[in-house]
Design a protein around this motif. Structure first.
Motif, PDB file in Angstrom:
ATOM      1  N   SER A  92       1.781  -3.705  -3.613  1.00  0.00           N
ATOM      2  CA  SER A  92       2.163  -2.334  -3.259  1.00  0.00           C
ATOM      3  C   SER A  92       0.937  -1.427  -3.139  1.00  0.00           C
ATOM      4  CB  SER A  92       3.182  -1.772  -4.249  1.00  0.00           C
ATOM      5  OG  SER A  92       2.598  -1.689  -5.519  1.00  0.00           O
ATOM      6  N   TYR A  95      -1.428  -3.381   0.331  1.00  0.00           N
ATOM      7  CA  TYR A  95      -0.707  -3.950   1.475  1.00  0.00           C
ATOM      8  C   TYR A  95      -1.534  -3.897   2.752  1.00  0.00           C
ATOM      9  CZ  TYR A  95      -0.159   0.970   2.376  1.00  0.00           C
ATOM     10  OH  TYR A  95      -0.453   2.293   2.586  1.00  0.00           O
ATOM     11  N   ASP A  96      -2.513  -2.975   2.822  1.00  0.00           N
ATOM     12  CA  ASP A  96      -3.277  -2.833   4.066  1.00  0.00           C
ATOM     13  C   ASP A  96      -4.432  -3.843   4.175  1.00  0.00           C
ATOM     14  OD1 ASP A  96      -4.653  -1.613   2.001  1.00  0.00           O
ATOM     15  OD2 ASP A  96      -5.489  -0.043   3.257  1.00  0.00           O
ATOM     16  N   ILE A 134       7.070  -3.968   2.681  1.00  0.00           N
ATOM     17  CA  ILE A 134       6.244  -2.829   2.273  1.00  0.00           C
ATOM     18  C   ILE A 134       5.411  -2.322   3.453  1.00  0.00           C
ATOM     19  CG2 ILE A 134       4.244  -2.199   0.858  1.00  0.00           C
ATOM     20  CD1 ILE A 134       5.514  -3.765  -1.403  1.00  0.00           C
ATOM     21  N   ARG A 135       4.853  -3.243   4.223  1.00  0.00           N
ATOM     22  CA  ARG A 135       4.049  -2.837   5.378  1.00  0.00           C
ATOM     23  C   ARG A 135       4.886  -2.092   6.407  1.00  0.00           C
ATOM     24  NH1 ARG A 135       0.233  -8.250   6.179  1.00  0.00           N
ATOM     25  NH2 ARG A 135      -1.414  -7.529   4.786  1.00  0.00           N
ATOM     26  N   LYS A 138       5.727   1.382   5.263  1.00  0.00           N
ATOM     27  CA  LYS A 138       4.552   2.243   5.439  1.00  0.00           C
ATOM     28  C   LYS A 138       4.390   2.629   6.907  1.00  0.00           C
ATOM     29  CE  LYS A 138       1.082   4.466   4.135  1.00  0.00           C
ATOM     30  NZ  LYS A 138       1.294   5.655   3.316  1.00  0.00           N
ATOM     31  N   GLU A 141       6.938   5.175   7.933  1.00  0.00           N
ATOM     32  CA  GLU A 141       6.576   6.494   7.415  1.00  0.00           C
ATOM     33  C   GLU A 141       5.511   7.148   8.313  1.00  0.00           C
ATOM     34  OE1 GLU A 141       5.513   6.262   3.204  1.00  0.00           O
ATOM     35  OE2 GLU A 141       4.103   7.900   3.595  1.00  0.00           O
ATOM     36  N   ALA A 157      -1.103  -0.300   8.322  1.00  0.00           N
ATOM     37  CA  ALA A 157      -0.068  -0.999   7.561  1.00  0.00           C
ATOM     38  C   ALA A 157      -0.491  -2.425   7.199  1.00  0.00           C
ATOM     39  CB  ALA A 157       1.235  -1.023   8.358  1.00  0.00           C
TER      40      ALA A 157
END
Ligand SMILES: [Zn+2]
Length: 191
Positions: A92, A95-96, A134-135, A138, A141, A157
């Motif tokens: 978390s 993730y990038d 999670i990516r 993101k 968003e 992401a």
């Protein structure tokens, strides 16, 4: 560090708790040695202890793996649910990082195949599926709240190319990124 306080970690070191093996490592400033929590070596003075989630980081800082508990040899004893929790925390936050899935088992001190099995059993998804959700969250968003280009969203992401980003986005959200952004903008202007 997986939400563990220094007190908890130091106590785990004092009582040689195997369940923390793979979750963190500790190094002793005075000896220059890095150990697993379960190591039976003499308990170091608290002031001289530094904790690491990542063995490589300890080694980079000049610590040598202990000859007795061999933190450098994986898989370690029996990593438990704590290793999975640590993995979720790392995912978390990082993730990038495009190479994260490759690095994770090593950083946790467990073998890749064991990590895959343990994660799937505990979370019900593979690490890859978990990371992808999670990516995409993101990315969604960023598409809703910024004007940066699709390629910048893709990289921010943690995807390395647009085609894998588009495929993942479609499969999670059901729309291509561009249409998703237009739809979010439409919704925003209605409010
Ligand atoms: Zn040791």
């Amino acid at each position: 560090m997986a939400g563990l306080s220094k007190d908890v970690m130091y106590n785990a070191v004092i009582s040689n708790e195997e369940q923390y093996d793979g979750v963190f490592f500790y190094a002793v400033k005075t000896t220059g040695i890095v150990c697993r929590p379960s190591c039976k070596s003499k308990v170091p003075n608290r002031d001289n202890v530094i904790f690491f989630t990542n063995l490589e980081e300890a080694i980079r800082q000049g610590y040598r793996p202990c000859k007795r508990c061999r933190p450098d040899i994986g898989p370690c004893y029996a990593p438990t649910i704590d290793a999975v929790e640590a993995a979720c925390d790392i995912i978390s936050q990082e993730y990038d990082n495009p190479g994260l899935l490759r690095e994770l088992p090593h950083r946790l001190g467990i073998s890749s195949s064991h990590f895959q099995r343990l994660f799937k059993k505990t979370i019900g998804q593979t690490p890859k599926e978990y990371l992808q959700k999670i990516r995409i969250a993101k990315a969604a968003e960023l598409l809703s709240n910024s004007t940066i280009s699709n390629i910048d969203v893709c990289l921010a992401a943690g995807f390395t190319n647009l085609s894998s980003f588009y495929a993942a986005f479609r499969s999670e959200i059901g729309l291509p990124p561009k249409e998703y952004r237009q739809e979010q903008a439409r919704k925003g202007s209605l409010q």
